[in-house]
Structure formats: C-alpha cells, structure tokens
Design an enzyme around this catalytic site. Sequence first.
Site, PDB file in Angstrom:
ATOM      1  N   HIS A 201     -20.605 -25.497 -60.459  1.00  0.00           N
ATOM      2  CA  HIS A 201     -19.442 -24.765 -59.948  1.00  0.00           C
ATOM      3  C   HIS A 201     -18.305 -24.765 -60.982  1.00  0.00           C
ATOM      4  O   HIS A 201     -17.977 -25.817 -61.540  1.00  0.00           O
ATOM      5  CB  HIS A 201     -18.955 -25.423 -58.641  1.00  0.00           C
ATOM      6  CG  HIS A 201     -17.705 -24.818 -58.081  1.00  0.00           C
ATOM      7  ND1 HIS A 201     -16.690 -25.573 -57.534  1.00  0.00           N
ATOM      8  CD2 HIS A 201     -17.306 -23.524 -57.990  1.00  0.00           C
ATOM      9  CE1 HIS A 201     -15.727 -24.773 -57.119  1.00  0.00           C
ATOM     10  NE2 HIS A 201     -16.070 -23.526 -57.374  1.00  0.00           N
TER      11      HIS A 201
HETATM   12 CA    CA Z   1     -21.352 -21.437 -61.932  1.00  0.00          CA
END
Ligand code: CA
Length: 406
Positions: A201
């Site tokens: 992320h």
């Molecule tokens: Ca990513």
Amino acid sequence: ENGITRPKGYKVSFHYNSRVEDMHFGKTHPMKPWRLTLTKHLVLGYGLHYAMDTYEAVAAGKDQVRAFHDPDYVDFLAQVSPQTFADLCAMPRFAKYCPPKHENDTIDLGPFNLSTSAGADCPVFDGMSTYLFLYTGATLAATHQLTTQQTDIAVNWSGGLHHAHRGEASGFCYINDIVLSILDMLRYFPRVLYIDIDVHHGDGVEEAFQRQPRVMTLSYHRYGPYDETGHKFFPGTGDITDTGLKGTVGEHFALNVPIPSGIDDRQYKFLFEAVTGRAIEAFNPSAIVLQCGADSLGGDRLGQFNINIKQHGECVSFVKRTRLPLLILGGGGYTARNVARAWCHETALATDNVLPDAIPLDIVPRPEAFQNRAHGNGLLYPPFQRLHNNECKDADLEGMVKKIDT
Ligand code: CA
Ligand code: ZLM
Ligand code: ZN
C-alpha cells in the site's frame, strides 16, 4: 542499427546516477540497489538510451527535502552513517526522538525508525545519505523536466519510495521522493493523479495528501486479515473503505484496491483498467505519477501476486494512452532479474519500442543473471504461473469495482 527509434511526437527523459548501485542495505536485506545495475545493463544493452534524453542525476538539496520532511529528520539523514549513528543519537537534538528501550527487543531502534541492527527494515548503512539524496535528486530532476514542458514522460527507476513519512523512515523508504515530486507538480498542474502498482500500500503518499483534493491517490496492493504468524501484510493499511480523511476536503480523493494473494493477469487487468479508467474519468487529472513497484510480479521474494511482466507493462501502456504528462518511478521489487526485465520492458513501452524477446546476452555485462535453465533468456517469458494460490474470486473483484465506483 539496433532498431531502436525515438518516439514520434513526444519526448521521454531518463534520470539516473550509477552511484546508487554500490549501496548495500545489509547482507540478506531484501532491498538490493544492484537490481538497478541489472536494469541499466538491459536498457543500455537493448540501446534504449538512443530513444530518450538521458540525465545524470545530482543529489537533492536539504532545502528541497524539507518541502515535505521534518527539518530535524532531514539533518539527521544528511549526516548519518554507521560511524556517526551513535554520536548523533546522543545529541540532545536527536535523542528526544529515540524510543525507550525494552528488555526483549531484537532490534535496537534509534530515532526516526532508523537502526544499525541487521534485521531492521530501515538500516543505517555506508553511503546511505548519498543514496537517499541521489534517488530524490533524480525524481526532482525528472519532475522539473515535466513541469517545464521539456519532456512528456520522465523516468526514474531508482525512485518511488512510497512508505516514508514526514519525520520517519518506513519499509525500506527514507525520503518520500514521490510526495516531493507531487508538491512540485502542484505549482504547475491543477490536479495530479498518483497510481501505485507496487504490491504494498502506498501509505506515505496517501497520508501526505489526505487533506488535498488536488491530488488523488490510487493504490493496488496485497491486503488481508492476519496471517498464521499473527501479522498483516505490510503496512497493514489501505482497506477499500479508506477513501481519504473523513470530514475534510480531501475525503474521496484516496482510492484503495485491496487484493487477496495470487491474483492473475486477467483479474489484475480487469481491476486495473476498470478502476483506473473510472478514476481518470472522474478526477480529470492534469498529470500522472505512476509508481511501478515490481514486487507485484509473480515470483517476487516478498510479493504474493502472480502477475507476469506483460500485464505489469500493460498498466504502464494504459496510463500512457491518456497522453498526460507522466512521471514513471520504480519502487519495490525483490527478485532482481525480474525487476530488471520489467523495468527495461516498460522503458521500451514508454518510448514506443518493441524489443526482441531474446535478451542480448553478448551486450549485458552479467549474462548469467538472465540465463535460466527453466525459462531461457527471454525478456517477457512468462515464468510465473500459479506460484501463489489464487485467492481472488471474479465475483468479489467485480463487487469491489462497483463499491469503489460509488
Ligand atoms: Ca500499491
Ligand atoms: N521485520 N533482513 C516494502 C517494505 C516491506 C515489518 C517484519 C524485519 C521484510 C524483511 C530486513 C536481514 C516497498 C514488515 C519484518 C525482519 C518488522 C518487510 C533485514 C527480510 C529481512 O532478511 C532480512 C536480516 C528484512 C526485512 C524481510 N520487511 C519483509 N517485509 C516489511 C516492509 C517496501 O516495496 O513497498 C517499497 C520499496 N516490514 O513487515 C516487520 C513488520 C521488521
Ligand atoms: Zn513493495
């Protein structure tokens, strides 16, 4: 002679400094700047430098890095080495950032989540300052080419370090070159779209712009509940319900596509094109920053996806077709030979060149790196099928696209 041509009707600039290659995070640390050496060997071996304007990167200045990062943190990064670490930590100015020690700590954490212990995610290593300010300098030079309209696509494979926070290193990232770049871009472009195909992320970038409606962040990443060892896949954020800071003008300008392990090419293509297409349509960006972390490839040492190089590259082509000013950055990628293959292929896509699939082993200085008994020396050879069990169900992915669209 080698068939490489400059792209028609637009320009590509390439930003790099070979001094980043000699750096070592530690003996078995997964982050290997040597993957950048291999990438360079392929790019030059195929002759792709004839298709671009190439620039030798110079180190970013401390003042430039302070545009996002905490001034104490910047001063620490500029001075730190394994030799100076202890003395710097003892200085009152930095000692206040040192966490209290616990009896059973395996890693001795210093200030700013930095450490000289071997097992640390963000170790202090020889030449570290040089490395950090160089990859940042390369990204800022690439950004300058775009904001002054001297180029249409700018590439820096040594950048894309998306986890770094304002006053803290995180997940192999110390200076957030992406945030610094977008801050520069905001002086010239009304709206910037950030897209992140690293398997992790892009939390640092999302956090930095959580109150900024002129930046939309969109990350595709492995995400899921706790595993057998009681851990979440790093960094553990980026749920589908995370769409920016609630109650601020930045709300709805973060998008997250959390993905179970083992996603294949067809499923990734579906997700990427549906969600990215919608984001571009709705946000109408003036420029795009694409973080091309290659740890989303199958066979990556840390990743858990089954994406082949061809599909990874199709994400770049999809974004390029918008014809918006585009900054292409690296990021993660822990199986070095595949990182080099992917980023060389994507350099070719950026410059509209089609490469012969047989890697020119006579031109790369380390041919053994690209010779593989099972897969041969193909650039795009798809060697990664079903390495991870595919936990993705088509119906769930379709449900996700619908949910994100609202
Ligand atoms: Ca990513
Ligand atoms: N331990 N050595 C992606 C950043 C991923 C946090 C679990 C440290 C490792 C990993 C370090 C040599 C990007 C976590 C891990 C072990 C707390 C992560 C040193 C192996 C080693 O062998 C290793 C002794 C090390 C670190 C594995 N760390 C794997 N995954 C993640 C960070 C960065 O790709 O997104 C962008 C460049 N960290 O899971 C721990 C929770 C520290
Ligand atoms: Zn990653």
